[in-house]
Structures are given as C-alpha cells and as structure tokens.
Design an enzyme around this catalytic site. Structure first.
Site, PDB file in Angstrom:
ATOM      1  N   SER A  15       7.988 -32.467  62.770  1.00 58.03           N
ATOM      2  CA  SER A  15       9.053 -33.448  62.909  1.00 58.03           C
ATOM      3  C   SER A  15      10.215 -33.217  61.953  1.00 58.03           C
ATOM      4  O   SER A  15      11.224 -33.920  62.006  1.00 58.03           O
ATOM      5  CB  SER A  15       8.498 -34.867  62.711  1.00 58.03           C
ATOM      6  N   SER A  38       2.598 -36.893  60.025  1.00 59.64           N
ATOM      7  CA  SER A  38       1.823 -37.954  59.386  1.00 59.64           C
ATOM      8  C   SER A  38       2.519 -39.297  59.481  1.00 59.64           C
ATOM      9  O   SER A  38       1.932 -40.327  59.156  1.00 59.64           O
ATOM     10  CB  SER A  38       1.576 -37.616  57.909  1.00 59.64           C
ATOM     11  N   ASP A  49      -2.858 -38.048  60.402  1.00 54.52           N
ATOM     12  CA  ASP A  49      -2.843 -38.256  58.958  1.00 54.52           C
ATOM     13  C   ASP A  49      -3.901 -37.361  58.329  1.00 54.52           C
ATOM     14  O   ASP A  49      -5.092 -37.689  58.328  1.00 54.52           O
ATOM     15  CB  ASP A  49      -3.111 -39.717  58.627  1.00 54.52           C
ATOM     16  N   LYS A 113     -11.958 -23.948  62.490  1.00 50.47           N
ATOM     17  CA  LYS A 113     -13.228 -24.399  63.069  1.00 50.47           C
ATOM     18  C   LYS A 113     -13.033 -25.030  64.448  1.00 50.47           C
ATOM     19  O   LYS A 113     -13.782 -24.744  65.388  1.00 50.47           O
ATOM     20  CB  LYS A 113     -13.880 -25.409  62.126  1.00 50.47           C
ATOM     21  N   SER A 134       2.004 -20.238  54.294  1.00 50.56           N
ATOM     22  CA  SER A 134       1.664 -20.008  52.891  1.00 50.56           C
ATOM     23  C   SER A 134       2.949 -20.135  52.065  1.00 50.56           C
ATOM     24  O   SER A 134       3.688 -21.094  52.225  1.00 50.56           O
ATOM     25  CB  SER A 134       1.019 -18.629  52.755  1.00 50.56           C
ATOM     26  N   THR A 181      15.440 -27.355  53.012  1.00 49.08           N
ATOM     27  CA  THR A 181      14.992 -28.400  53.936  1.00 49.08           C
ATOM     28  C   THR A 181      15.147 -29.767  53.269  1.00 49.08           C
ATOM     29  O   THR A 181      15.568 -29.874  52.113  1.00 49.08           O
ATOM     30  CB  THR A 181      13.515 -28.209  54.324  1.00 49.08           C
TER      31      THR A 181
END
Length: 237
Positions: A15, A38, A49, A113, A134, A181
């Site tokens: 977002s 979030s 979240d 996973k 990263s 940003t």
C-alpha cells in the site's frame, strides 16, 4: 522473459513505498495484483497484521482469501513488509532479538512454509515465485546495524535454501539501498543529504527504480536463489 500480462501477484506491504510501486508497474504491464497491508486505512485490498500473536494464522487466512481458498492460485508472492529499526547490540536481549526478527526473518520463513499451497505450480506457463526484501546492510556494514545486518543476511541464506526445498517454485531476494519513501518522514532532507554523499550516483533510489528489480525477478524464469541489489553503488564506497 515471461510476460506480466495475466499473472496474479500478491504484494504484502503493497500500500506504500516500494511495494506500491511494484503494484503500479505490474498493473501497467497487465498483471492482476492483490495488495495487503497492516492498516485498513491505507489499503484497497486485504488487511494482514504480521505483528499479532499468530502471524502464521494471519498469513494463512490472507492467502486463502486472496486465492478463494486455493481455487485461483497466485503466480507470485512479493513481501516488502517491514521497517528496519536499528537497535544497538548493547541493548539487545533474547526477547528483543526475537521480536526484531519477526518481520525480516520469521515471516519469510512462514511464507516459505505456506506459499506452496497457494501458488500455481502446474500447467503450461507455470512460473511461480516468492520474492523477499532484504537490504544493503547485508552486503556492507553500517555502524549500529549489527542486529538488522544479521537478519538481512539470513534472508539471503533462507532464500537460497528455499529455492532448493521448494523447486520448481523460484525464490529470490531484492536488496535495496537507501530509497526515498514515506518511511523517511520528517527526516527526509537529512537522510537524503547523507545518501547523496554515500552513493556513487549522487542520489537515493526512487521506489519506481527499485520496483524494476522485483519485476525482473518476476519475469526471468531462470532466476532462483538470486540476490538482486539496487543501491546506487553504495556498497562500493
């Protein structure tokens, strides 16, 4: 290179900042994009979240919602969520270290996973991938960033091993340098001055420039276990 048109991307942290730029450029290329954040106030997509008590359950619910319970599998999952808050090593205890590791290390593990259940891995044109975020600190030390450097470097190892464990799903990492940003906030001008002095190119990256690194990894069907840096040459000085 695989075309973007028709591919389905989920961008976690999409977002704002780099994630939003990836979403914007992917849409311009004809991809279908879902974004998750979030904050319900900032997102026109899905809310997740990752700081709650059970991030695995939150991720699983998000992936189920985005894919209609797996009926419309994703082509790519891109994780740009996270805010690097440096903590001096002298102030670290085990509980703090675990909490700081949540977004840069534990969440990527959980994505690795869960993702195979929600990614397209069969049929013609299958080109599924996971892309983590990263940072330059994994390649060049920054004073006061020992803890974050450990997690950023760990993401590189995690991605390379997941590329083996999850094949043919591709797993890659983008390692941005200083990128202008919203996260720079009220310190924008001070940070920008420091970046200009450190960068070989004399400027910070824009989110749109870094977004191209993610789209390269989306489209290059030969890239897996790769670390793509976009840092203005800051690691060379």
């Amino acid at each position: 290179m695989a075309p973007l048109k028709g591919q389905y991307l989920l961008i976690i942290g999409g977002s704002s900042g780099m994630g939003f730029s990836v979403a914007k450029l992917a849409l311009a290329g004809g991809a279908k994009v879902a974004i998750a954040s979030s904050s319900a106030n900032k997102v026109s997509g899905y809310v997740v979240d990752l700081a709650d008590s059970d991030p695995e359950a939150s991720l699983e619910q998000l992936l189920a919602e985005v894919t209609g319970g797996g009926q419309q599998p994703l082509d790519h999952i891109i994780n740009t969520a996270g805010r690097g808050v440096p903590k001096p090593i002298a102030e670290i205890n085990l509980a703090t270290a675990n909490e700081l590791a949540r977004l840069p290390l534990f969440v990527p593990m959980l994505i690795g996973k869960l993702a195979p259940r929600f990614l397209k891995t069969e049929g013609p044109g299958s080109n599924s991938s996971i892309i983590f975020t990263s940072g330059q600190v994994a390649e060049k030390p920054i004073p006061g960033y020992s803890v974050l450097a450990a997690y950023a470097s760990a993401q590189h190892g995690l991605a390379r091993n997941l590329a083996v464990d999850l094949a043919p799903i591709r797993v890659n990492v983008v390692a941005p340098g200083p990128t202008e940003t919203e996260m720079w906030g009220e310190h924008r001008e001070v940070i920008k001055k420091m970046v200009v002095e450190q960068s070989l190119l004399g400027k910070p990256a824009s989110p749109d420039e870094v977004a191209e690194a993610y789209l390269y990894l989306v489209k290059n069907t030969d890239a897996t276990g790769s670390i793509v840096s976009s840092n203005g040459g800051a690691t060379l000085k």
